[in-house]
Design a protein around this motif. Structure first.
Motif, short mmCIF file in Angstrom:
data_model
loop_
_atom_site.label_atom_id
_atom_site.label_comp_id
_atom_site.label_asym_id
_atom_site.label_seq_id
_atom_site.Cartn_x
_atom_site.Cartn_y
_atom_site.Cartn_z
N SER A 349 0.83 -1.21 0.00
CA SER A 349 0.00 0.00 0.00
C SER A 349 0.86 1.25 0.00
O SER A 349 0.55 2.24 -0.68
N GLY A 350 1.98 1.22 0.75
CA GLY A 350 2.86 2.37 0.81
C GLY A 350 3.50 2.68 -0.53
O GLY A 350 3.53 3.84 -0.96
N VAL A 351 4.00 1.66 -1.21
CA VAL A 351 4.67 1.86 -2.50
C VAL A 351 3.71 2.42 -3.54
O VAL A 351 4.05 3.32 -4.31
N TYR A 352 2.48 1.92 -3.56
CA TYR A 352 1.53 2.29 -4.62
C TYR A 352 0.55 3.40 -4.21
O TYR A 352 -0.27 3.82 -5.03
N MET A 353 0.66 3.90 -2.98
CA MET A 353 -0.28 4.92 -2.51
C MET A 353 -0.37 6.15 -3.43
O MET A 353 -1.47 6.60 -3.77
N PRO A 354 0.75 6.72 -3.89
CA PRO A 354 0.64 7.89 -4.78
C PRO A 354 -0.11 7.59 -6.08
O PRO A 354 -0.70 8.49 -6.69
N PHE A 355 -0.08 6.34 -6.53
CA PHE A 355 -0.80 5.97 -7.76
C PHE A 355 -2.27 5.68 -7.46
O PHE A 355 -3.14 5.96 -8.29
N PHE A 356 -2.54 5.12 -6.27
CA PHE A 356 -3.93 4.82 -5.90
C PHE A 356 -4.75 6.09 -5.81
O PHE A 356 -5.98 6.07 -6.04
N SER A 357 -4.11 7.21 -5.45
CA SER A 357 -4.86 8.46 -5.27
C SER A 357 -5.17 9.14 -6.60
O SER A 357 -5.89 10.13 -6.63
N ALA A 358 -4.61 8.62 -7.69
CA ALA A 358 -4.86 9.20 -9.02
C ALA A 358 -5.89 8.35 -9.76
O ALA A 358 -6.27 7.26 -9.32
N ARG A 359 -6.32 8.84 -10.91
CA ARG A 359 -7.24 8.06 -11.74
C ARG A 359 -6.44 7.01 -12.51
O ARG A 359 -5.58 7.32 -13.32
N ILE A 360 -6.72 5.76 -12.21
CA ILE A 360 -5.97 4.67 -12.85
C ILE A 360 -6.22 4.65 -14.36
O ILE A 360 -5.43 4.12 -15.13
N THR A 361 -7.34 5.25 -14.79
CA THR A 361 -7.64 5.28 -16.23
C THR A 361 -6.71 6.24 -16.98
O THR A 361 -6.63 6.18 -18.21
N ASN A 362 -6.03 7.11 -16.25
CA ASN A 362 -5.05 8.00 -16.87
C ASN A 362 -3.90 7.15 -17.39
O ASN A 362 -3.24 6.45 -16.63
N ARG A 363 -3.61 7.22 -18.68
CA ARG A 363 -2.62 6.30 -19.27
C ARG A 363 -1.22 6.56 -18.75
O ARG A 363 -0.39 5.65 -18.69
N PHE A 364 -0.92 7.80 -18.33
CA PHE A 364 0.39 8.08 -17.75
C PHE A 364 0.53 7.42 -16.38
O PHE A 364 1.59 6.89 -16.05
N VAL A 365 -0.52 7.45 -15.59
CA VAL A 365 -0.51 6.80 -14.29
C VAL A 365 -0.41 5.29 -14.46
O VAL A 365 0.35 4.62 -13.75
N LEU A 366 -1.14 4.77 -15.43
CA LEU A 366 -1.10 3.33 -15.69
C LEU A 366 0.30 2.90 -16.13
O LEU A 366 0.80 1.85 -15.69
N LEU A 367 0.96 3.71 -16.96
CA LEU A 367 2.32 3.39 -17.39
C LEU A 367 3.26 3.41 -16.19
O LEU A 367 4.16 2.54 -16.08
N ILE A 370 2.83 0.19 -14.27
CA ILE A 370 3.42 -0.96 -15.00
C ILE A 370 4.94 -0.96 -14.84
O ILE A 370 5.53 -2.01 -14.57
N CYS A 371 5.58 0.19 -14.97
CA CYS A 371 7.04 0.24 -14.87
C CYS A 371 7.52 -0.07 -13.45
O CYS A 371 8.50 -0.80 -13.27
N VAL A 372 6.84 0.48 -12.46
CA VAL A 372 7.21 0.20 -11.07
C VAL A 372 7.01 -1.28 -10.76
O VAL A 372 7.85 -1.94 -10.14
N THR A 373 5.89 -1.84 -11.22
CA THR A 373 5.61 -3.25 -11.00
C THR A 373 6.61 -4.15 -11.72
O THR A 373 7.03 -5.19 -11.19
N ALA A 374 7.01 -3.74 -12.92
CA ALA A 374 7.99 -4.53 -13.68
C ALA A 374 9.31 -4.63 -12.92
O ALA A 374 9.94 -5.70 -12.87
N PHE A 375 9.73 -3.53 -12.29
CA PHE A 375 10.96 -3.59 -11.50
C PHE A 375 10.78 -4.49 -10.27
O PHE A 375 11.62 -5.34 -9.98
N PHE A 376 9.68 -4.30 -9.54
CA PHE A 376 9.50 -5.09 -8.32
C PHE A 376 9.26 -6.56 -8.62
O PHE A 376 9.51 -7.42 -7.78
#
Length: 405
Positions: A349-367, A370-376
């Protein structure tokens, strides 16, 4: 811009550059000095400019949740009597990550840092790392005895495997390699000139190929597809198919002229050596899950390891060499074993909190996600996700989220 703000900006950029341009465990004294300069200057900014500073609330929640998870795991380790030097080493890594996130977002919030600058620096730094690695491998090829000594200085934490392609040309994988596929995506986002982007991507893809890492190859293919879809390119266009086909022809021709054994390397890496590696990881998975089942809620504690499957990794602290006991390749299960379900959920929750507060439908947020998840996701195959560059990497993507989201 006031002098202490300029100094903080310089310290962050210098630390960012060295972390990604040089192998993560090399020149540690210089990096610690820069980190100390950054910490002191950011503290001065907080004191002098506290009325003008407005840190995003979700970043404060982010570092709070990560810190809470680490604190609970630390207390759990004391409860289970598993406190050790390993605990302090892992605690140090988490403290560095949290401080780097706060420093990056602090400087971003007062206008001292821009995401575009960091994005270009990220790609350039990793391209420099790629060139350093290639030069090192060539040096070792021609000077094997001296190369072994040089590795202890330049690549102290890197894994050096068997020969690839040419007898005497080693396979080398370090922490920085796991940022390379993301750098390929960032090339398009950082507004490089076309020639600069092509040079950077050739360097990045060459280093990824020579790593002969199954995970890095798979991650790169996935992120290339993601990058193409993000920019609304046709994945199976004639242009792309012809480019890939031409690349293979050039690669195979060059390899043939140099006398490289591509088939033999693939057979050895993915079937002989790869089979042993997979069996070893499966044994780790069984041992780590066995420990997790014993302590499913709060885990076994920070820095703990599986008793029936000892694993060690040598790290040079600058003073002495210490064997880290929790450095399993299947590192995400180490996190689960140490933090349990509660702590792992808090970390996630801590790692992804800044993304959870945004609209996931925003393609920049989605990208970004994906990049953060790819590293982890590399935590499934190597102990690379809890390192000093991780906080800088996250702060860069949090800036991207605030700029684009």
């Amino acid at each position: 811009m006031k002098n202490y703000i300029k100094f903080a900006r310089f310290s962050f950029i210098a630390l960012f550059t060295l972390m990604f341009a040089l192998p993560s465990a090399s020149f540690t004294y210089v990096k610690y000095v820069l980190f100390g300069c950054l910490a002191v200057s950011c503290l001065l900014i907080l004191i002098k400019e506290h009325r003008e500073i407005h840190l995003p609330r979700d970043v404060l929640w982010s570092v709070s949740l990560i810190s809470l998870a680490v604190l609970i795991s630390l207390i759990t380790a004391a409860w289970h009597h598993t406190l050790s030097a390993d605990t302090l080493f892992e605690l140090r890594s988490f403290v560095l990550i949290v401080c780097e996130i706060l420093a990056g977002i602090l400087l971003f919030s007062i206008g001292a840092l821009r995401w575009q600058d960091l994005a270009k620096l990220f790609v350039v730094s990793l391209s420099i790392y790629g060139l350093i690695k290639l030069l090192f491998l060539v040096f070792v090829y021609f000077n094997p005895a001296q190369g072994t000594e040089l590795k202890r200085f330049v690549f102290p934490d890197a894994f050096m495997g068997g020969y690839v392609l040419l007898n005497g040309f080693y396979r080398l994988v370090a922490v920085n390699d796991y940022y390379l596929p993301i750098a390929y995506v960032v090339c398009d986002l950082a507004n490089f000139k076309r020639s600069g982007k092509i040079v950077a991507r050739i360097c990045i893809l060459t280093v990824i190929f020579l790593s002969f890492s199954r995970f890095l190859w798979l991650e790169t293919v996935v992120l290339i597809l993601v990058d193409m879809l993000f920019h609304q390119e046709k994945v199976l266009s004639w242009k792309n198919v012809a480019f890939v086909a031409l690349g293979f022809v050039v690669l195979l021709t060059a390899a043939q002229l140099l006398g490289a054994d591509i088939i033999g390397t693939l057979r050895s890496r993915f079937f002989v050596e790869g089979g042993v590696s997979l069996n070893y990881k499966f044994s780790q998975i069984a041992a780590l899950l066995g420990e997790f089942v014993k302590h499913p809620v709060l885990g076994k504690g920070l820095g703990s390891s599986a008793q029936n499957f000892p694993k060690g990794w040598a790290i040079n602290t600058g003073v002495e060499t210490h064997i880290i006991g929790y450095s399993y390749e299947v590192f995400l299960l180490v996190i689960l074993m140490q933090f349990g379900l509660v702590g792992s959920a808090l970390l996630f929750s801590g790692v992804y909190m800044p993304f959870f507060s945004a609209r996931i439908t925003n393609r920049f947020v989605l990208l970004s996600i994906i990049c953060v998840t790819a590293f982890f996701a590399s935590g499934f195959t190597n102990p690379v996700i809890i390192n000093a560059p991780t906080g800088l990497f996250l702060s860069m993507w949090y800036m991207f989220r605030y700029e684009k989201g």
